[in-house]
Motif scaffolding. Sequence first.
Motif, PDB file in Angstrom:
ATOM      1  N   VAL A 107       0.845  -1.196   0.000  1.00 16.86           N
ATOM      2  CA  VAL A 107       0.000   0.000   0.000  1.00 16.86           C
ATOM      3  C   VAL A 107       0.881   1.248   0.000  1.00 16.86           C
ATOM      4  O   VAL A 107       2.082   1.191   0.237  1.00 16.86           O
ATOM      5  CB  VAL A 107      -0.960   0.015   1.214  1.00 16.86           C
ATOM      6  N   GLY A 108       0.251   2.401  -0.259  1.00 16.90           N
ATOM      7  CA  GLY A 108       0.975   3.664  -0.285  1.00 16.90           C
ATOM      8  C   GLY A 108       2.000   3.688  -1.409  1.00 16.90           C
ATOM      9  O   GLY A 108       1.718   3.304  -2.544  1.00 16.90           O
ATOM     10  N   PHE A 109       3.215   4.121  -1.082  1.00 14.22           N
ATOM     11  CA  PHE A 109       4.290   4.170  -2.080  1.00 14.22           C
ATOM     12  C   PHE A 109       4.994   2.822  -2.243  1.00 14.22           C
ATOM     13  O   PHE A 109       5.898   2.697  -3.059  1.00 14.22           O
ATOM     14  CB  PHE A 109       5.329   5.238  -1.687  1.00 14.22           C
ATOM     15  N   ASN A 110       4.604   1.846  -1.457  1.00 10.65           N
ATOM     16  CA  ASN A 110       5.269   0.544  -1.503  1.00 10.65           C
ATOM     17  C   ASN A 110       4.912  -0.218  -2.778  1.00 10.65           C
ATOM     18  O   ASN A 110       3.859  -0.013  -3.369  1.00 10.65           O
ATOM     19  CB  ASN A 110       4.889  -0.294  -0.286  1.00 10.65           C
ATOM     20  N   ARG A 111       5.811  -1.117  -3.161  1.00 13.32           N
ATOM     21  CA  ARG A 111       5.584  -1.987  -4.314  1.00 13.32           C
ATOM     22  C   ARG A 111       6.115  -3.379  -3.970  1.00 13.32           C
ATOM     23  O   ARG A 111       6.698  -3.585  -2.899  1.00 13.32           O
ATOM     24  CB  ARG A 111       6.269  -1.438  -5.560  1.00 13.32           C
ATOM     25  N   HIS A 112       5.895  -4.338  -4.853  1.00 14.70           N
ATOM     26  CA  HIS A 112       6.390  -5.684  -4.615  1.00 14.70           C
ATOM     27  C   HIS A 112       7.924  -5.708  -4.649  1.00 14.70           C
ATOM     28  O   HIS A 112       8.548  -4.929  -5.373  1.00 14.70           O
ATOM     29  CB  HIS A 112       5.852  -6.652  -5.673  1.00 14.70           C
ATOM     30  N   GLU A 113       8.517  -6.606  -3.884  1.00 12.02           N
ATOM     31  CA  GLU A 113       9.968  -6.732  -3.861  1.00 12.02           C
ATOM     32  C   GLU A 113      10.493  -7.437  -5.100  1.00 12.02           C
ATOM     33  O   GLU A 113      11.673  -7.297  -5.450  1.00 12.02           O
ATOM     34  CB  GLU A 113      10.408  -7.478  -2.597  1.00 12.02           C
ATOM     35  N   THR A 114       9.643  -8.189  -5.763  1.00  9.75           N
ATOM     36  CA  THR A 114      10.032  -8.887  -6.994  1.00  9.75           C
ATOM     37  C   THR A 114       9.006  -8.599  -8.086  1.00  9.75           C
ATOM     38  O   THR A 114       7.835  -8.308  -7.787  1.00  9.75           O
ATOM     39  CB  THR A 114      10.106 -10.414  -6.770  1.00  9.75           C
ATOM     40  N   PRO A 115       9.393  -8.673  -9.359  1.00  8.72           N
ATOM     41  CA  PRO A 115       8.414  -8.442 -10.433  1.00  8.72           C
ATOM     42  C   PRO A 115       7.340  -9.524 -10.419  1.00  8.72           C
ATOM     43  O   PRO A 115       7.628 -10.691 -10.149  1.00  8.72           O
ATOM     44  CB  PRO A 115       9.258  -8.485 -11.704  1.00  8.72           C
ATOM     45  N   GLN A 116       6.112  -9.129 -10.733  1.00  8.12           N
ATOM     46  CA  GLN A 116       5.011 -10.077 -10.777  1.00  8.12           C
ATOM     47  C   GLN A 116       4.979 -10.765 -12.145  1.00  8.12           C
ATOM     48  O   GLN A 116       5.571 -10.298 -13.112  1.00  8.12           O
ATOM     49  CB  GLN A 116       3.692  -9.352 -10.503  1.00  8.12           C
ATOM     50  N   ASP A 117       4.276 -11.879 -12.210  1.00  3.82           N
ATOM     51  CA  ASP A 117       4.170 -12.640 -13.453  1.00  3.82           C
ATOM     52  C   ASP A 117       3.570 -11.769 -14.560  1.00  3.82           C
ATOM     53  O   ASP A 117       2.545 -11.100 -14.358  1.00  3.82           O
ATOM     54  CB  ASP A 117       3.284 -13.865 -13.217  1.00  3.82           C
ATOM     55  N   GLU A 118       4.209 -11.777 -15.727  1.00  3.55           N
ATOM     56  CA  GLU A 118       3.735 -10.946 -16.842  1.00  3.55           C
ATOM     57  C   GLU A 118       2.346 -11.334 -17.322  1.00  3.55           C
ATOM     58  O   GLU A 118       1.714 -10.580 -18.074  1.00  3.55           O
ATOM     59  CB  GLU A 118       4.719 -11.002 -18.006  1.00  3.55           C
ATOM     60  N   VAL A 119       1.844 -12.490 -16.902  1.00  2.00           N
ATOM     61  CA  VAL A 119       0.494 -12.882 -17.289  1.00  2.00           C
ATOM     62  C   VAL A 119      -0.532 -11.872 -16.792  1.00  2.00           C
ATOM     63  O   VAL A 119      -1.621 -11.752 -17.357  1.00  2.00           O
ATOM     64  CB  VAL A 119       0.170 -14.303 -16.766  1.00  2.00           C
ATOM     65  N   TRP A 120      -0.177 -11.110 -15.739  1.00  2.00           N
ATOM     66  CA  TRP A 120      -1.099 -10.111 -15.199  1.00  2.00           C
ATOM     67  C   TRP A 120      -1.078  -8.800 -15.988  1.00  2.00           C
ATOM     68  O   TRP A 120      -1.952  -7.962 -15.818  1.00  2.00           O
ATOM     69  CB  TRP A 120      -0.770  -9.830 -13.733  1.00  2.00           C
ATOM     70  N   MET A 121      -0.083  -8.636 -16.852  1.00  2.00           N
ATOM     71  CA  MET A 121       0.055  -7.376 -17.578  1.00  2.00           C
ATOM     72  C   MET A 121      -0.766  -7.397 -18.863  1.00  2.00           C
ATOM     73  O   MET A 121      -0.826  -8.423 -19.554  1.00  2.00           O
ATOM     74  CB  MET A 121       1.517  -7.124 -17.915  1.00  2.00           C
ATOM     75  N   PRO A 122      -1.384  -6.276 -19.218  1.00  3.61           N
ATOM     76  CA  PRO A 122      -2.088  -6.200 -20.508  1.00  3.61           C
ATOM     77  C   PRO A 122      -1.107  -6.411 -21.667  1.00  3.61           C
ATOM     78  O   PRO A 122       0.077  -6.074 -21.573  1.00  3.61           O
ATOM     79  CB  PRO A 122      -2.647  -4.773 -20.532  1.00  3.61           C
TER      80      PRO A 122
END
Length: 386
Positions: A107-122
């Motif tokens: 939440v906030g300015f935070n993001r995941h520590e690792t990239p997420q699976d590209e299957v979630w990307m348009p």
Amino acid sequence: MKDVIRTEKLPIKLWLKENEMEEGALEQARNLANLPFAFKHIAIMPDTHQGYGMPIGAILATKGAVIPNAVGVDIGCGMCSLRTNLTHIETPKLKEIMSIIRKTVPVGFNRHETPQDEVWMPVKKENLPIVEQEYKSALYQVGTLGGGNHFIEIQNGSDGYIWIMIHSGSRNIGFTVANHYNDIAKEKNRALGEKVPKDLAFIPEDSEYFDLYWNEMHYCIDFALANRKLMMERTKLAFTEILPEVEFADFINKPHNFATWEEHFGESVIVHRKGATRARKGEWGMIPGSQGTRSFLVKGKGNAESFESCSHGAGRVMSRTQARKTLDLEEERKMLTDQGVLHAIRHRGDLDEAPSSYKDIDEVMANQEALVDVQVSLQPLAVIKG
């Protein structure tokens, strides 16, 4: 509608009284009504308040031009809802679920520590220079809540079921696309000697940048939906970890910061909705209150005068700074605790999202009875805020 202003080039149709609008938002609405390419009239929803260039809770139809700031910097920001088959949830179980969500959704300015699976990307289909530039960073941000008024909320529905509602947008990729093309619009408008009101720089339809912005904007709309879907997936996993018997149905998604081609009053126009929800006849939508008041699932009535739109929420009654300075922390906390809401008001800095900083949602809903029919009312049970 509740009022009409006829002093400008085009009428301004209001779903609240003129004297209920703050002066800054009213001035912005007048600026919209005097744009040379604005179409028919300006529609102002009952949750309206001042934004950048265009009021939040406004609908602008144009012919021959798109305005990046009339879409907003959080392109594709919107909400999604999902019904569970649960009819009740014990508070200890709810606390466990919320704890898991907080660990899996930054939440906030935070993001995941690792990239997420590209299957979630348009899927990238068009010439998308800014999207390409921001794509790798976006892999760390998909499935993150962001800040401000974004939320994950567990709700008790009047239909007898527990619902999940999520409000979030396109994160930094949308912000970067919006600012890039707004800067281009300002530069080109100056070069052509165009005199436009502050923060309403436009891109003509015959400009080489029109299709570029259009394609990148719609990618960001798709990214915002992907972002909400991944957060919903993580929320579902939190539920199933604590309550394995839970099932889910009736996913609803609605953006409220976007521009699209539509037919209105017999003509094809670009409809900009900034903090406003499309509400075609029979179309499902969501109108949240605050973390201390009801939200609503609605069906649109297809009202032509509102360009088939409705509000996107309750709307602010005071600025974030004003809320933090003037509201009483203990009073706001007590109000939520007395209602049994597992809320997100912990420190004075959280008061910008306190219930008292928002308009009365029941009054907002009463003002738009001609725009939507309420299907389900939703009482907050637990809230995570950005």
